[in-house]
Design a protein around this motif. Structure first.
Motif, PDB file in Angstrom:
ATOM      1  N   TYR A  66       1.335  48.420  54.966  1.00 16.93           N
ATOM      2  CA  TYR A  66       0.730  47.745  53.801  1.00 16.93           C
ATOM      3  C   TYR A  66       1.037  48.609  52.594  1.00 16.93           C
ATOM      4  CZ  TYR A  66      -2.289  44.434  51.437  1.00 16.93           C
ATOM      5  OH  TYR A  66      -2.746  43.426  50.617  1.00 16.93           O
ATOM      6  N   SER A  67       1.729  48.027  51.638  1.00 18.54           N
ATOM      7  CA  SER A  67       2.214  48.790  50.492  1.00 18.54           C
ATOM      8  C   SER A  67       1.602  48.307  49.190  1.00 18.54           C
ATOM      9  CB  SER A  67       3.745  48.678  50.419  1.00 18.54           C
ATOM     10  OG  SER A  67       4.233  49.139  49.182  1.00 18.54           O
ATOM     11  N   ALA A  68       1.375  49.247  48.282  1.00 22.19           N
ATOM     12  CA  ALA A  68       0.913  48.891  46.944  1.00 22.19           C
ATOM     13  C   ALA A  68       1.962  48.101  46.186  1.00 22.19           C
ATOM     14  CB  ALA A  68       0.554  50.153  46.169  1.00 22.19           C
ATOM     15  N   CYS A  69       3.218  48.196  46.618  1.00 15.90           N
ATOM     16  CA  CYS A  69       4.306  47.488  45.940  1.00 15.90           C
ATOM     17  C   CYS A  69       4.705  46.209  46.660  1.00 15.90           C
ATOM     18  CB  CYS A  69       5.528  48.403  45.815  1.00 15.90           C
ATOM     19  SG  CYS A  69       5.226  49.907  44.870  1.00 15.90           S
ATOM     20  N   ASP A  70       4.809  46.274  47.979  1.00 23.72           N
ATOM     21  CA  ASP A  70       5.316  45.140  48.752  1.00 23.72           C
ATOM     22  C   ASP A  70       4.238  44.349  49.474  1.00 23.72           C
ATOM     23  OD1 ASP A  70       7.822  45.882  47.952  1.00 23.72           O
ATOM     24  OD2 ASP A  70       8.324  46.945  49.803  1.00 23.72           O
ATOM     25  N   GLY A  71       3.015  44.836  49.471  1.00 28.96           N
ATOM     26  CA  GLY A  71       1.939  44.124  50.136  1.00 28.96           C
ATOM     27  C   GLY A  71       1.980  44.308  51.639  1.00 28.96           C
ATOM     28  N   ALA A  79      -3.163  51.929  56.783  1.00 29.44           N
ATOM     29  CA  ALA A  79      -1.920  51.386  56.229  1.00 29.44           C
ATOM     30  C   ALA A  79      -0.829  52.443  56.193  1.00 29.44           C
ATOM     31  CB  ALA A  79      -2.167  50.848  54.824  1.00 29.44           C
ATOM     32  N   TYR A  80       0.238  52.213  56.983  1.00 28.91           N
ATOM     33  CA  TYR A  80       1.367  53.137  56.871  1.00 28.91           C
ATOM     34  C   TYR A  80       2.382  52.601  55.879  1.00 28.91           C
ATOM     35  CZ  TYR A  80       4.124  50.409  60.394  1.00 28.91           C
ATOM     36  OH  TYR A  80       4.805  49.441  61.093  1.00 28.91           O
ATOM     37  N   SER A  81       3.247  53.470  55.389  1.00 32.65           N
ATOM     38  CA  SER A  81       4.218  53.160  54.330  1.00 32.65           C
ATOM     39  C   SER A  81       3.527  52.571  53.101  1.00 32.65           C
ATOM     40  CB  SER A  81       5.290  52.189  54.850  1.00 32.65           C
ATOM     41  OG  SER A  81       5.995  52.733  55.938  1.00 32.65           O
ATOM     42  N   PRO A  82       2.476  53.225  52.590  1.00 36.05           N
ATOM     43  CA  PRO A  82       1.709  52.643  51.484  1.00 36.05           C
ATOM     44  C   PRO A  82       2.467  52.608  50.159  1.00 36.05           C
ATOM     45  CG  PRO A  82       0.972  54.870  51.904  1.00 36.05           C
ATOM     46  CD  PRO A  82       1.912  54.526  53.012  1.00 36.05           C
ATOM     47  N   LEU A  83       3.575  53.330  50.063  1.00 38.14           N
ATOM     48  CA  LEU A  83       4.374  53.324  48.835  1.00 38.14           C
ATOM     49  C   LEU A  83       5.757  52.707  49.079  1.00 38.14           C
ATOM     50  CD1 LEU A  83       3.484  56.843  47.386  1.00 38.14           C
ATOM     51  CD2 LEU A  83       2.477  54.618  46.801  1.00 38.14           C
ATOM     52  N   GLN A  84       5.886  51.953  50.151  1.00 34.65           N
ATOM     53  CA  GLN A  84       7.155  51.276  50.428  1.00 34.65           C
ATOM     54  C   GLN A  84       7.537  50.383  49.246  1.00 34.65           C
ATOM     55  OE1 GLN A  84       9.022  51.608  53.297  1.00 34.65           O
ATOM     56  NE2 GLN A  84      10.594  50.335  52.362  1.00 34.65           N
ATOM     57  N   GLY A  85       8.783  50.477  48.811  1.00 29.78           N
ATOM     58  CA  GLY A  85       9.235  49.665  47.688  1.00 29.78           C
ATOM     59  C   GLY A  85       9.099  50.353  46.339  1.00 29.78           C
ATOM     60  N   TRP A  86       8.448  51.512  46.305  1.00 28.11           N
ATOM     61  CA  TRP A  86       8.295  52.241  45.044  1.00 28.11           C
ATOM     62  C   TRP A  86       9.631  52.851  44.650  1.00 28.11           C
ATOM     63  CZ3 TRP A  86       6.251  53.208  40.608  1.00 28.11           C
ATOM     64  CH2 TRP A  86       6.418  54.435  39.977  1.00 28.11           C
TER      65      TRP A  86
END
Length: 299
Positions: A191-196, A214-221
């Motif tokens: 769950y990412s702040a960027c990708d949801g 939530a893993y990869s919380p900054l995925q897409g940053w």
């Protein structure tokens, strides 16, 4: 639990609860400390210590987080650091089984009950503990009935080898299936702040008191493509954009607990400080416009 001298003395961190234990709302993810060859053991230990010194008291690891030539590297590392700290036994550790590193760039699943038991015993030795605080089925195994894998974790809990059970990389249907077998205390999904991420699963966890780690919380940053609104808010609040995005996730749901990876002590400290950021409605709207849109209202 609350650390004095936070970035904003008027703000109290939004403490989370995982399997009945109060934890800092940001967890430290250990994966990078073993999977990135540029991080040496001394730097990795310093990063773990910095995270704990900043208030983090939940560390996430797995059997699969290891170097190509040292089995259980990450769990050994975490076990060593915690054993050397006076309060190390008070730090909650979550680890995972049923998934392992088979080669330099090869990972496989084996979630047979016997394999999960062997994985757990290996984890206990590496972590230097008699009981694992939270144990996850890392991935569903297509070759093993899901209920058998989850049932094995239930048996291990009954034996006192694990305190709480989690399942990782699942959907609503698998969560429902698991809950017919045993009590599920946590879900670990991207769950990412960027990708949801999977909002329906997050909402289910929120409703039923299940922690959503939530893993990869900054995925897409991508710093090079960051919206001016994100950079402006971060500059105004006196922190990094990454800290701001983690804080945004904390506002998204009281069940959501980001697992933030770190390769340097400074990064761990910065991530932990996200717990002190209370964002205004205007700031949340600006961040959501940059990311994946506002969450739908719930009844």
């Amino acid at each position: 639990m609350d650390r004095a001298g936070g970035p904003d003395s008027q703000v109290q961190p939004a403490i989370r609860e995982v399997a009945g234990r109060r934890v800092w709302p940001i967890a430290l993810g250990g994966a990078a400390l073993s999977l990135r060859p540029d991080i040496g053991r001394q730097a990795a230990a310093a990063t773990i210590n910095a995270a704990i010194d900043s208030g983090i008291n939940l560390i996430d690891t797995a059997r699969a987080y290891t170097t190509a030539d040292e089995d259980a590297h990450n769990e050994h590392l975490i076990g060593e650091v915690l054993a050397a700290r006076q309060e190390g036994s008070e730090v909650m550790v979550s680890t995972k089984g049923g998934h392992f590193r088979a080669g330099p760039a090869e990972w496989k699943n084996d979630a047979r009950p016997a394999a999960l038991r062997a994985d757990l015993e290996r984890s206990l030795r590496a972590l230097r503990r008699e009981t694992v605080d939270l144990y996850f089925l890392h991935w569903p195994d297509a070759e093993v009935p899901f209920a058998e894998s989850v049932g094995a974790l239930g048996e291990l809990r009954a034996e006192g080898k694990i305190r709480a059970i989690g399942i990782s990389s699942v959907d609503l249907s698998l969560l429902a299936a698991a809950r017919t077998v045993t009590t599920i205390d946590a879900v670990q999904n991207p769950y990412s702040a960027c990708d949801g991420g999977d909002d329906s699963l997050l909402l289910e966890c929120e409703r039923d008191g299940i922690a959503f780690m939530a893993y990869s919380p900054l995925q897409g940053w991508d710093p090079g493509k960051a919206a001016h609104s994100v950079l402006d808010i971060a500059a105004r609040r006196g922190g990094s954009p990454q800290r701001l995005l983690l804080a945004r996730l904390l506002h998204r749901s009281p069940a959501l607990l980001p697992i933030s990876g770190a390769g340097r002590p400074q990064t761990a400290t910065d991530s932990a400080a996200a717990a002190w950021l209370s964002l205004s409605a205007d700031e949340l709207e600006a961040l959501d416009a940059h990311a994946h849109g506002p969450r739908e209202a719930t009844a």
